[in-house]
Structure formats: C-alpha cells, structure tokens
Design an enzyme around this catalytic site. Structure first.
Site, PDB file in Angstrom:
ATOM      1  N   PHE A 245       0.811  -1.224   0.000  1.00  0.00           N
ATOM      2  CA  PHE A 245       0.000   0.000   0.000  1.00  0.00           C
ATOM      3  C   PHE A 245       0.842   1.273   0.000  1.00  0.00           C
ATOM      4  O   PHE A 245       0.374   2.328   0.419  1.00  0.00           O
ATOM      5  CB  PHE A 245      -0.982   0.012   1.183  1.00  0.00           C
ATOM      6  CG  PHE A 245      -1.724  -1.279   1.355  1.00  0.00           C
ATOM      7  CD1 PHE A 245      -2.653  -1.680   0.411  1.00  0.00           C
ATOM      8  CD2 PHE A 245      -1.478  -2.110   2.436  1.00  0.00           C
ATOM      9  CE1 PHE A 245      -3.324  -2.877   0.545  1.00  0.00           C
ATOM     10  CE2 PHE A 245      -2.140  -3.321   2.580  1.00  0.00           C
ATOM     11  CZ  PHE A 245      -3.076  -3.702   1.633  1.00  0.00           C
ATOM     12  N   GLU A 710      -5.565   3.210  -6.903  1.00  0.00           N
ATOM     13  CA  GLU A 710      -5.800   4.193  -5.853  1.00  0.00           C
ATOM     14  C   GLU A 710      -7.160   4.888  -5.902  1.00  0.00           C
ATOM     15  O   GLU A 710      -7.669   5.328  -4.877  1.00  0.00           O
ATOM     16  CB  GLU A 710      -4.660   5.218  -5.894  1.00  0.00           C
ATOM     17  CG  GLU A 710      -3.360   4.529  -5.485  1.00  0.00           C
ATOM     18  CD  GLU A 710      -2.095   5.309  -5.724  1.00  0.00           C
ATOM     19  OE1 GLU A 710      -1.822   5.609  -6.893  1.00  0.00           O
ATOM     20  OE2 GLU A 710      -1.381   5.605  -4.764  1.00  0.00           O
TER      21      GLU A 710
HETATM   22 MO1  MOS Z   1       1.170   3.613  -3.798  1.00  0.00          MO
HETATM   23  S1  MOS Z   1       0.932   4.746  -2.090  1.00  0.00           S
HETATM   24  O1  MOS Z   1       1.966   4.750  -4.780  1.00  0.00           O
HETATM   25  O2  MOS Z   1       1.999   2.222  -3.393  1.00  0.00           O
END
Ligand code: MOS
Length: 743
Positions: A245, A710
């Site tokens: 993440f 995201e």
């Molecule tokens: Mo993501 S926060 O760019 O792994």
C-alpha cells in the site's frame, strides 16, 4: 481481436498464492542462516549513553550485537541513502550515531543462531538514555508550519498551483459560503506481511537478497550505494508481496540491518520486523486542513480556498498533493491553495494508497456537500453545475473524462433520485438512514520502463520486467497483454517480475504500473514479433517473402497473412530455425511526452453510499456503496473490480475506524497492533457495486489504461461522511468518525 485483454482472466499467480507455493521475503532459507532481532528505542528524542550487552553476548549462540558503536564504516553522504522515493532532506541512517530521532528508532540488531535466541537475548539488553523534550503534537506546533523544501521526489508530486483571480474578494461577496476545519489522524499501512529481508551471503561475497519491497531495483540501488558495492554484486528478489500500500516504496531499515550483519559476519542473515515495529516507520501523515467555498445563489462556485498543514520528520520533508485537487475538479475562477509542513520528532511519513488524494479530496468533497446543503441544491446537481472539461491548474483539457457518465450510471444504480434531501428525514425506528455522495480523482501517469520478451525453443513466450505485484494483479494483466500482442494462448505465456536482474522498471506505485510496465511489455512483444517476422521471411518458401509487417497478424501462435490467413508460419517453426536458441528482444518504452503534455490526464469516480446510524449509540454502519469509475480501458474486469473494492473498503475504514493514536508523553503510537488499530473487517463491509465507464483514450498510453490502484479510496471517505451528515444532521470533519463524535 483481443482474446484476453478486457476479459476476467483469473489471477495467474492465484494457484501459487493459495497453495503456499508463493514465497515471501522471510520464507527463504540459506545454509547457516542467522537471525536478527531489532531493538527499538524506548524514547522519542535524546541520545543513547550506554548499551549493556554483556548478558546477551554471553549466551551461547548469540553471535553479535550491532550498535552504532561497533558498526563498520559505511557511506557517509546523505546522497548514498537516497532511494527512488526519498523526499528532500537527509534520509534516516540506521545505527548512524547515538542520537535518537523518533520513538521506535532501531538502535541495535541482535544476531543469533535462532530467532528465539535473538529475541530472548534482546530482552537482556538494557539501554541508558539521556532524554530530551520531544514535539509530536501537530496541532500544538502549527505556528512552525513552513513551505516544504523543494526537490521533487516522484512523478506525482507537484507543488500547489499559483492563485488565480482574487479569492478573498470573491469569497467576501459570495452570498453562500462555507468554511470547514478538517482533521485527519495518522494512519499506518498494516499490510499482512511484515517487512523482512533474507540476505544470502554467497561464497564469492555477493549478496542475494529476498526483500519485501515495491521495487527490487530500488532496494538494489540503496544497498549498493550505502555499502559501496557494485550493482552486479547485489541481487534483490521479490516475486511476491503480502500487501504494501505504499509502505514498500522505500527500503525499510531491516534491509540495512540484515545486509550490515551479513557483510560483517560473512554469513546469511534474516531480519523480520514485528507487528509493533511496523508502526516505527512511514505512515500517512496527520493533517489539519481548511477548505472555504463561496457560491452564488444559483450554485456557481466562484471561490475556493484549500490550505493544508501536514506533519513531517525533522530530517526529511515528505510532501504529497493535498490541496491541488479542487483546481482539477471545479472551474472556479478565484482560487488559492497553500500546503505547509511542520517537522516533528517522528519518522518521515510515507506514501499510502492515494497519498494526498485520500486526504485532500475528502475535505474538499465534504465542504461541497455542505455548500449544497446550504444552497438547497442536490449535491449531485451542484457537481454537475460546476463540471469542468479542463484541469484549471494546468489550463489543459482532459485527455478523456467520463465523470458525467459516472454520475449518471452511479446515481441510477444507487437510486439517488429517491433521496429526501433533508437531514434526518430517512429513518427506520431508532436507525437513521443517510445517503451521501462524492467525487474521486487521481492522476493517470506513465513512466519509462523496460521489458524483455523471449520466445523459447519450445515456442513459449517468456516476458520479464523488474516491476512488482503487490496484490494488484500485475502478473495477470501483463500476461494478458503479452499473450494478445503475439497472439499466443495464455497458457503458453509466463510473465515474471520482482528481480533486480530483470529489465529495469520503476517502483510499483502511483497507479502507474498498468500504463508503464504494460506499455513496456507491449513494446517488447511487438519488437519480438518484428524479429520473428523477419526470420519467417527468410525461411524456405516463406509465404511472407513479398509481405510487409503490416500485412500480417499474430494469432493462434502463428504469423498469418491478413488477406489470406491460410498462409501462415507457426512461431514454433520460426524459433526452430534459430539453431536451437531462443529468440529475444529487450525494449524501453517512454511516454509520448509531446502528445501527453497537451492534456491533463486523470481517472475519475462517482461514489454513492448509504449508512445506518444508531440514534442512541452513534454507531455507523455502511449498508450500500456504489462506485462508478472512468478509468480508461479495463484490461481485466475481475482484477480491476478487486482494486476498486479494496480501495472502497479502505475508504470506509478511513472514514470510520483508522487512527494511529499516539501517547504524546512518550511520542509513541499506542495502538501498534491489529487488535487496537481498527481496520474494517468483513462485518463492516456491505455489498459493494463497481461500475466501469470505459473511456477510449489513446493519449494516456498505447494501451489506453489509466490505473486503478488508488482511485477506489479517494472519493469514499467523503461519501461516507456526507451520508453520516444526511442521516444525523451532524457535520463531522475530523476522521475517523467515531461514535463519540456523533453523540
Ligand atoms: Mo502507492 S501509495 O503509490 O503504493
């Protein structure tokens, strides 16, 4: 035409994952493996005056205790510690000296023959400190807020745009105004897999490192620079990642410690962090934001101001895009954006899924909801009224933007038209029902990348690139792209990743991997295809003797003439003419900057949420959620949907549960475990619906994909908060919305 792209192909790595065949960084073994246990600082600021290590060192089987006092000489310039995601400043250097910069700082590594022994030995070590006062409360230090140091860390990090028009004047005369102060807590990534590195010390002194990372080449770069080793002597391997993440975008300190120990002891060493230690490095920073909107009576938003203050460490200026989004979502002519940092005695914050977007967009979208309420206009209507086809920050048109269609399809699926606009108007006994919505946005970017495509002597396609798959589906979509580009059955295609020996790819983040590595895979396969075609032309009685490349297609593992598909040569035959050797091509793909810079490029979403709030207890349950997303071409609806749902789950979790609580007396996170750090569990998550509104966008990249890792989280927290407002009439602007804030 495209048998795999666009289909819900099952995860090609699914079998390995569910059978345990997939190995993670701490699961690799080596002969005579040693185990390291990290000792963490018990104070937040000050210095170590003395280590008492005798008892530990006297235990049979304890090999060494590494501290700043006995560590070997290593790189002494900041620059050597800069990884590919390092923000401006001086990166943290483990075991540098006696100084303590944050609670939980790694101060020693106990190395022993077994893990249990290393852990026990560490309990025998006492540390004397000289404590200094620390500052860890953002709200108490707002007067120290200052501009971030310049120095752009990555593709996604541009400073706030310059003001446009005259916000102060426009806001002052606006008949409708809202201003809200928004507080967000620190959050930690909490992947299932702990950070770990197994460093295999090879006979010739070379290192093979199994590391948890979102970029094997990034860890290789770091180790090479810090320990002054040639690249070829450091190989980092990371085929599977148990969640990250964003936490794996920078090498973590266990990598440094394991390499240091392995080099000194000339033995293989594994260091794995504990769950508590997972709370001792990067995190989503706490923020204080203020958003002001001014509108005319007909709902035209004339003035927008978004100010944010975020925490960073004393040694680095972590920054993210928090305040720029309003200029990308709304066409208001008078805007002002500021973003400042307050250095505190904590570790440097770190990118976490939709860094900045999951912070700034919720604040903005909650204020838009409040404005709609004051105007007496439906929140969806207000957004349609203030719709923009241009990114006002860059003053560029969007390469594609089907947000209007997202609003329409999402609203229809949810049944938004049946909403009674008055807060507290929908109830079922003691249960207040609320419907809320919000917009989400994230940038669609493409970077440079390399990939290699190989046709083996058995006629199988092998494609590699040093990217990562943090659970997102990279393995699967790359396999689909490769299979389609060369017309191969998917069973005959193997895509591999996560090895610094492979062709270079950027760290996996920013939702750019499908676009970036996907394009590299396509380009490498196309180059291989051209090579195979040329070889086929030279074969005896070649049907392509007079053909051009444009005259053929790749299908069913054959090259065929377009106008006479029976004239064909199989790929296996072609490679068979190569003297028993495979045929390969390695390519670099670059974004088409000349074309791309004429457009703003973003993925958009419309989110609709239903909540039930218990009137007496203030408990909130999300009962329905719909996200409609415009994310370019969808390569695989199954993995795409999983990405969206994962983001939506986290959005609910962020809105209602997640909060790293610090005991400021000690400057230490108290709920540093998964019992007390609340995340959404199955029981918190309702049925969720994802709608893909496809966009045909040849500008973003040759594949037309925008990236979906995201966007799922970005719109969710505001949609939940707005639904809570609709249910209760209470506008809670500090996340998470826990029951105490509603009573
Ligand atoms: Mo993501 S926060 O760019 O792994």
């Amino acid at each position: 035409m495209t048998p795999y792209i666009g289909k819900s192909v099952n995860r090609v790595d699914g079998g390995a994952k569910v059978t345990g065949k997939a190995k993670y960084a701490a699961e690799y073994f080596a002969p005579d493996l040693l185990y390291g246990w990290v000792i963490s600082s018990g104070i937040a600021k000050g210095k170590i005056t003395r280590f008492h290590t005798e008892k530990a060192l006297n235990l049979p089987g304890v090999v060494q205790v590494f501290t700043h006092e006995n560590r070997p000489g290593i790189a002494c310039f900041d620059l050597s510690y800069k990884d590919q995601d390092a923000p401006p400043g001086s990166p943290f250097r483990p075991l540098r000296d006696e100084k303590i910069h944050f609670s939980g700082q790694p101060i020693a590594l106990v190395v022993a023959e077994t893990l249990e022994l290393a852990r026990y030995a560490s309990s025998l070590i006492r540390v004397d400190y000289e404590e200094e006062d620390h500052e860890t409360v953002l709200e108490h230090n707002l007067h120290r807020a200052r501009e971030p140091k310049s120095g752009v860390a990555s593709l996604l990090k541009s400073p706030p745009p310059k003001p446009r028009g005259d916000f102060d004047k426009a806001f002052e005369v606006a008949p409708f105004q809202t201003t809200g102060l928004h507080l967000h807590s620190v959050e930690h990534h909490n992947p299932m897999e702990m950070f770990a590195s197994t460093v295999v010390y090879e006979k010739n002194g070379k290192l093979t490192i199994y590391d948890k990372t979102q970029g094997a080449p990034n860890s290789q770069l770091y180790v090479s620079q810090v320990f002054n080793l040639p690249f070829k002597d450091v190989r980092v391997i990371s085929p599977y990642v148990g969640g990250a993440f964003g936490s794996g975008l920078r090498p973590q300190y266990q990598l440094f410690l394991a390499v240091l120990a392995a080099r000194e002891l000339k033995r293989s060493v594994r260091v794995s962090l504990t769950r508590q230690q997972m709370f001792t490095f990067g995190h989503r920073p706490a923020t204080v934001q203020q958003v002001s909107l001014g509108a005319t009576a007909d709902g035209t938003i004339d003035a927008i101001r978004h100010d944010a203050i975020a925490e960073t460490s004393r040694f680095e200026d972590y920054f993210e895009i928090v305040v720029n989004w309003a200029g990308m979502l709304y066409p208001a002519p008078n805007v002002k954006f500021t973003y400042k940092l307050v250095p505190l005695d904590t570790f440097t914050p770190l990118d976490m899924r939709a860094p900045g977007g999951a912070t700034g967009v919720p604040a903005l979208e909650m204020e838009v909801d409040e404005l709609a309420h004051q105007l007496g206009i439906d929140p969806l209507e207000l957004r349609l009224k203030n719709y923009t086809e241009r990114d006002m920050n860059q003053d560029l048109p969007y390469s594609s933007k089907e947000l209007r269609e997202c609003f329409r399809q999402g609203a229809e699926r949810f049944g938004w038209a049946n909403r009674n606009p008055a807060p507290r108007s929908m109830r079922n006994g003691h249960t207040l029902i609320g419907w809320g919505m919000a917009t989400g946005i994230w940038e669609a970017t493409q970077g440079p990348s390399r990939a290699e495509a190989v046709l083996t002597v058995n006629g199988k396609l092998r494609v590699t690139s040093a990217t990562a798959d943090i659970g997102t589906g990279t393995y699967t979509i790359m396999t689909q792209i490769a299979a389609d580009t060369l017309g191969m059955p998917i069973e005959d295609v193997l895509f591999r990743l996560g090895d610094s020996d492979m062709p270079l790819a950027p760290i996996e983040g920013g939702s750019w991997t499908a676009a970036t590595v996907g394009t590299a895979v396509k380009v490498a396969c196309e180059a291989l295809g051209k090579k195979l075609f040329k070889m086929a032309q030279k074969m005896v009685n070649s049907p392509f003797a007079n053909a051009r490349f444009d005259d053929v297609v790749f299908v069913d593992a054959h090259i065929r003439l377009k106008n006479n598909p029976y004239e064909a040569v199989s790929l296996l035959e072609i490679v068979g003419q190569n003297g028993g050797r495979a045929v390969s091509e390695t390519s670099t793909s670059l974004p088409n900057m000349l074309e791309q810079r004429k457009y703003a490029r973003a993925v958009h979403s419309a989110v609709f949420v239903e909540v039930e709030v218990d009137e007496d207890f203030g408990t909130v349950r999300v009962t329905r959620a719909v996200t409609a997303v415009a994310g370019g071409r969808i390569l695989n609806p199954k993995t795409a949907r999983s990405q969206l749902i994962g983001g939506m789950v986290w959005g609910i979790s962020k809105a209602l549960e997640e909060e790293s609580v610090m005991d400021h007396q000690f400057g230490r996170f108290m709920n540093h475990n998964l019992a007390e750090y609340h995340i959404a569990v199955n029981a918190d998550i309702p049925d969720m619906d994802v709608i893909f509104v496809e966009e045909n966008d040849p500008i973003v990249n040759p594949l037309g994909v925008k990236g979906l890792g995201e966007i799922g989280i970005v719109g969710m927290p505001a949609a939940v908060a707005n639904a809570v407002f609709h249910a209760t009439g209470k506008r809670v602007r500090s996340l998470p919305i826990t029951l105490d804030k509603l009573l």
